[in-house]
Scaffold this motif. Structure first.
Motif, PDB file in Angstrom:
ATOM      1  N   MET A   1      31.519 -33.879 -10.693  1.00 49.64           N
ATOM      2  CA  MET A   1      30.454 -34.700 -10.101  1.00 49.64           C
ATOM      3  C   MET A   1      29.176 -33.868  -9.973  1.00 49.64           C
ATOM      4  N   THR A   2      28.037 -34.468 -10.287  1.00 54.18           N
ATOM      5  CA  THR A   2      26.755 -33.776 -10.207  1.00 54.18           C
ATOM      6  C   THR A   2      26.457 -33.395  -8.771  1.00 54.18           C
ATOM      7  N   GLU A   3      25.960 -32.181  -8.583  1.00 57.76           N
ATOM      8  CA  GLU A   3      25.630 -31.716  -7.242  1.00 57.76           C
ATOM      9  C   GLU A   3      24.480 -32.526  -6.662  1.00 57.76           C
ATOM     10  N   PRO A   4      24.447 -32.740  -5.339  1.00 54.57           N
ATOM     11  CA  PRO A   4      23.342 -33.480  -4.729  1.00 54.57           C
ATOM     12  C   PRO A   4      22.045 -32.682  -4.781  1.00 54.57           C
ATOM     13  N   LEU A   5      20.927 -33.390  -4.718  1.00 55.83           N
ATOM     14  CA  LEU A   5      19.634 -32.746  -4.542  1.00 55.83           C
ATOM     15  C   LEU A   5      19.438 -32.568  -3.041  1.00 55.83           C
ATOM     16  N   ARG A   6      19.364 -31.321  -2.614  1.00 55.59           N
ATOM     17  CA  ARG A   6      19.309 -31.009  -1.182  1.00 55.59           C
ATOM     18  C   ARG A   6      17.857 -30.772  -0.775  1.00 55.59           C
ATOM     19  N   ILE A   7      17.413 -31.514   0.234  1.00 58.92           N
ATOM     20  CA  ILE A   7      16.005 -31.431   0.619  1.00 58.92           C
ATOM     21  C   ILE A   7      15.860 -31.016   2.076  1.00 58.92           C
ATOM     22  N   ALA A   8      14.731 -30.384   2.350  1.00 62.19           N
ATOM     23  CA  ALA A   8      14.323 -30.074   3.720  1.00 62.19           C
ATOM     24  C   ALA A   8      13.027 -30.816   3.977  1.00 62.19           C
ATOM     25  N   LEU A   9      12.906 -31.371   5.169  1.00 64.56           N
ATOM     26  CA  LEU A   9      11.790 -32.262   5.500  1.00 64.56           C
ATOM     27  C   LEU A   9      10.960 -31.656   6.621  1.00 64.56           C
ATOM     28  N   ALA A  10       9.684 -31.356   6.339  1.00 67.48           N
ATOM     29  CA  ALA A  10       8.768 -30.821   7.343  1.00 67.48           C
ATOM     30  C   ALA A  10       7.795 -31.911   7.754  1.00 67.48           C
ATOM     31  N   GLY A  11       7.823 -32.266   9.031  1.00 66.39           N
ATOM     32  CA  GLY A  11       6.966 -33.331   9.534  1.00 66.39           C
ATOM     33  C   GLY A  11       7.770 -34.601   9.726  1.00 66.39           C
ATOM     34  N   LEU A  12       7.872 -35.045  10.977  1.00 64.48           N
ATOM     35  CA  LEU A  12       8.697 -36.216  11.292  1.00 64.48           C
ATOM     36  C   LEU A  12       7.878 -37.280  12.010  1.00 64.48           C
ATOM     37  N   GLY A  13       6.650 -37.495  11.525  1.00 59.76           N
ATOM     38  CA  GLY A  13       5.839 -38.604  12.014  1.00 59.76           C
ATOM     39  C   GLY A  13       6.337 -39.901  11.416  1.00 59.76           C
ATOM     40  N   THR A  14       5.465 -40.885  11.336  1.00 56.61           N
ATOM     41  CA  THR A  14       5.891 -42.188  10.828  1.00 56.61           C
ATOM     42  C   THR A  14       6.386 -42.095   9.388  1.00 56.61           C
ATOM     43  N   VAL A  15       5.735 -41.277   8.570  1.00 51.30           N
ATOM     44  CA  VAL A  15       6.157 -41.165   7.170  1.00 51.30           C
ATOM     45  C   VAL A  15       7.457 -40.378   7.060  1.00 51.30           C
ATOM     46  N   GLY A  16       7.553 -39.240   7.760  1.00 55.05           N
ATOM     47  CA  GLY A  16       8.774 -38.452   7.708  1.00 55.05           C
ATOM     48  C   GLY A  16       9.987 -39.237   8.169  1.00 55.05           C
ATOM     49  N   THR A  37      23.182 -37.877  -5.605  1.00 58.02           N
ATOM     50  CA  THR A  37      22.730 -38.178  -4.253  1.00 58.02           C
ATOM     51  C   THR A  37      21.547 -37.288  -3.872  1.00 58.02           C
ATOM     52  N   ILE A  38      20.700 -37.814  -2.995  1.00 55.93           N
ATOM     53  CA  ILE A  38      19.607 -37.049  -2.413  1.00 55.93           C
ATOM     54  C   ILE A  38      19.936 -36.875  -0.936  1.00 55.93           C
ATOM     55  N   GLN A  39      20.098 -35.661  -0.532  1.00 59.75           N
ATOM     56  CA  GLN A  39      20.660 -35.349   0.784  1.00 59.75           C
ATOM     57  C   GLN A  39      19.694 -34.504   1.606  1.00 59.75           C
ATOM     58  N   VAL A  40      19.338 -34.998   2.790  1.00 53.82           N
ATOM     59  CA  VAL A  40      18.553 -34.204   3.739  1.00 53.82           C
ATOM     60  C   VAL A  40      19.494 -33.215   4.417  1.00 53.82           C
ATOM     61  N   VAL A  41      19.136 -31.927   4.404  1.00 57.12           N
ATOM     62  CA  VAL A  41      19.988 -30.935   5.058  1.00 57.12           C
ATOM     63  C   VAL A  41      19.304 -30.270   6.251  1.00 57.12           C
ATOM     64  N   ASP A  73      20.471 -23.443   1.216  1.00 59.23           N
ATOM     65  CA  ASP A  73      21.049 -24.754   0.941  1.00 59.23           C
ATOM     66  C   ASP A  73      19.993 -25.819   0.670  1.00 59.23           C
ATOM     67  N   VAL A  74      18.767 -25.416   0.340  1.00 62.00           N
ATOM     68  CA  VAL A  74      17.660 -26.354   0.087  1.00 62.00           C
ATOM     69  C   VAL A  74      17.157 -26.170  -1.341  1.00 62.00           C
ATOM     70  N   ASP A  75      17.011 -27.280  -2.070  1.00 60.76           N
ATOM     71  CA  ASP A  75      16.463 -27.263  -3.425  1.00 60.76           C
ATOM     72  C   ASP A  75      14.985 -27.655  -3.454  1.00 60.76           C
ATOM     73  N   VAL A  76      14.614 -28.598  -2.586  1.00 58.93           N
ATOM     74  CA  VAL A  76      13.259 -29.153  -2.584  1.00 58.93           C
ATOM     75  C   VAL A  76      12.785 -29.283  -1.149  1.00 58.93           C
ATOM     76  N   VAL A  77      11.533 -28.916  -0.911  1.00 62.22           N
ATOM     77  CA  VAL A  77      10.909 -29.073   0.397  1.00 62.22           C
ATOM     78  C   VAL A  77       9.958 -30.263   0.345  1.00 62.22           C
ATOM     79  N   VAL A  78      10.051 -31.124   1.334  1.00 64.60           N
ATOM     80  CA  VAL A  78       9.130 -32.250   1.473  1.00 64.60           C
ATOM     81  C   VAL A  78       8.155 -31.921   2.600  1.00 64.60           C
ATOM     82  N   GLU A  79       6.875 -31.793   2.269  1.00 65.01           N
ATOM     83  CA  GLU A  79       5.858 -31.412   3.251  1.00 65.01           C
ATOM     84  C   GLU A  79       5.072 -32.636   3.679  1.00 65.01           C
ATOM     85  N   LEU A  80       5.215 -33.005   4.967  1.00 62.81           N
ATOM     86  CA  LEU A  80       4.505 -34.152   5.540  1.00 62.81           C
ATOM     87  C   LEU A  80       3.805 -33.730   6.830  1.00 62.81           C
TER      88      LEU A  80
END
Length: 429
Positions: A1-16, A37-41, A73-80
């Motif tokens: 099974m393909t590994e999930p895309l693991r993301i970290a999320l910076a900023g938890l306002g309305t968009v986050g 899968t796209i997984q927030v870690v 454990d993070v592949d992609v960072v989401v900056e908000l």
């Protein structure tokens, strides 16, 4: 099974929070479209204990946003987080330094540092995606970068700020003054407590610098964007525009030509025959003119949790699929460093409004200033008294160089006949 895309999320306002909610609500559909899968870690925000309407207890928490980029454990960072510098820029640099992808909605950071970040992403072999940075949920970035990639684009322009369009639409339909409608926009959440970035054209300027880079293959140059907002617009201007067959819209417009790159945010009189005249409320719309594709129109919700989160997750799906490529449509070392085109050389028609003292000789003074600067007057209308005192004089010019109009206004600067600041709006022909 393909590994999930693991993301970290910076900023938890309305968009986050909207991103988390969307990933939860459409998890199965997103997995099928992304191929995994796209997984927030991990997440980070200023207030750890604030109720944001989504369950955050399942994610690791980092008080320092930069540490998100350090996690193994993070592949992609989401900056908000927002802001052109500070924590947002530090996080972006850290992500590329660790070879991680970045998804951002931060138009200010890209307008100021887009070339640096694009080069860093390319060097790291990492993705930089920013669909949400311009026009919210409208896929205009993908449309220009990919859909119109075979075309030489001559011009890109549009309504890039929903707050201003909401205000202008209200003034138009309800015959209300600017200050009154601005207060309503603030109460409704369409405008910030300090609305300067919106109503003075800065927000639209950030977005325009990004669009111009994508459209013309130039390095982002926000410092070269000319910006005039709608702060000094009167209800009378809206009414005069309507009487002439136009609607007032704050437009960002960019063109590339032999004299260089022209970028401007300014109120325009838009003819009723143009689709932008019918874009109302907090909506964004972008027009691109290509040599083979012709006119493209992108329109939709330009802000809000749902539309912006939709654009963020669409970028994540692309990364999960392995769809990357140069962030600014071509490798950063191939982007042109265009000269700034002189606005004075541009030709067009203009609407000029003056509030003047009600006395003999005022119209002659204005007409003389126009004559001496080489401005030809197509029509001149004088209205009755205005709340600021004095009377309103509205002029529409024949087509001519913008330099001449600027010279005429300079000749009138400091005139004892004028009350308040003149309004200059270009006519979109």
């Amino acid at each position: 099974m393909t590994e999930p895309l693991r993301i970290a999320l910076a900023g938890l306002g309305t968009v986050g929070a909207g991103v988390v909610a969307l990933l939860d609500a459409n998890a199965e559909l997103i997995t099928r479209r992304a191929g995994r899968t796209i997984q927030v870690v991990a997440v980070s925000a200023r207030d750890r204990f604030k109720d944001r309407g989504v369950d955050l207890s399942r994610f690791a928490w980092e008080d320092d946003t930069r540490l998100l980029a350090e996690r193994e454990d993070v592949d992609v960072v989401v900056e908000l987080v927002g802001g052109s510098d500070g924590p947002a820029l530090a996080l972006a640099r850290a992500a590329f330094g660790r070879g991680k992808g970045l998804v951002t909605a931060n138009k200010a950071m890209l307008a100021h540092h887009g070339l640096e970040l694009a080069a860093a992403a390319e060097q790291a072999g990492a993705a930089l995606k920013f669909e949400a940075a311009v026009a919210g949920g409208v896929p205009v970035i993908k449309g220009l970068r990919e859909g119109a990639a075979a075309n030489e684009l001559r011009q890109v322009y549009g309504i890039l700020n929903g707050t201003c369009n909401f205000i202008l639409s209200k003034m138009e339909t309800e015959s209300r003054g600017f200050d009154d409608v601005l207060h309503e926009a603030q109460a409704a959440g369409f405008a910030e407590a300090d609305p300067s970035f919106d109503i003075d054209g800065v927000d639209a300027g950030h977005k325009l610098a990004i669009l111009a880079s994508l459209a013309f293959g130039t390095a982002p140059t926000f410092a070269a964007v000319e910006m005039t907002g709608i702060r000094h617009l009167l209800a009378a201007d809206i009414a005069e525009a309507a009487a002439l067959g136009y609607r007032v819209r704050l437009l960002g417009l960019a063109e590339s030509g032999v004299s260089g790159l022209f970028q401007r945010v300014h109120p325009y009189l838009v003819p009723l025959s143009h689709p932008l005249a019918h874009v109302t409320g907090p909506t964004n719309a972008v027009v691109a003119e290509g040599d083979f594709v012709g006119r493209l129109l992108f329109q939709g919700a330009g802000a809000g949790a749902g539309p912006t989160a939709s654009a963020v997750v669409a970028d994540l799906i692309d990364i999960a699929r392995g769809v990357t490529g140069p962030p600014l449509a071509m490798p950063s070392d191939m982007l042109a460093r265009a000269d700034r085109a002189d606005a004075g050389d541009r030709r067009g028609r203009a609407y000029l409004r003056f509030t003047v003292e009600d006395r003999v000789g005022v119209l002659a003074e204005i007409a003389a200033a126009m004559r001496d600067a080489g401005v030809s007057i197509e029509s001149l209308i004088q209205r009755g008294s205005h709340a600021e005192g004095g009377v309103l004089v509205a002029i529409v010019t024949h087509e001519g160089p913008e330099r001449c109009v600027a010279q005429a206004l300079e000749r009138l600067r400091g005139s004892q006949s004028l009350v308040g600041q003149p309004m200059w709006m270009h006519i979109l022909d």
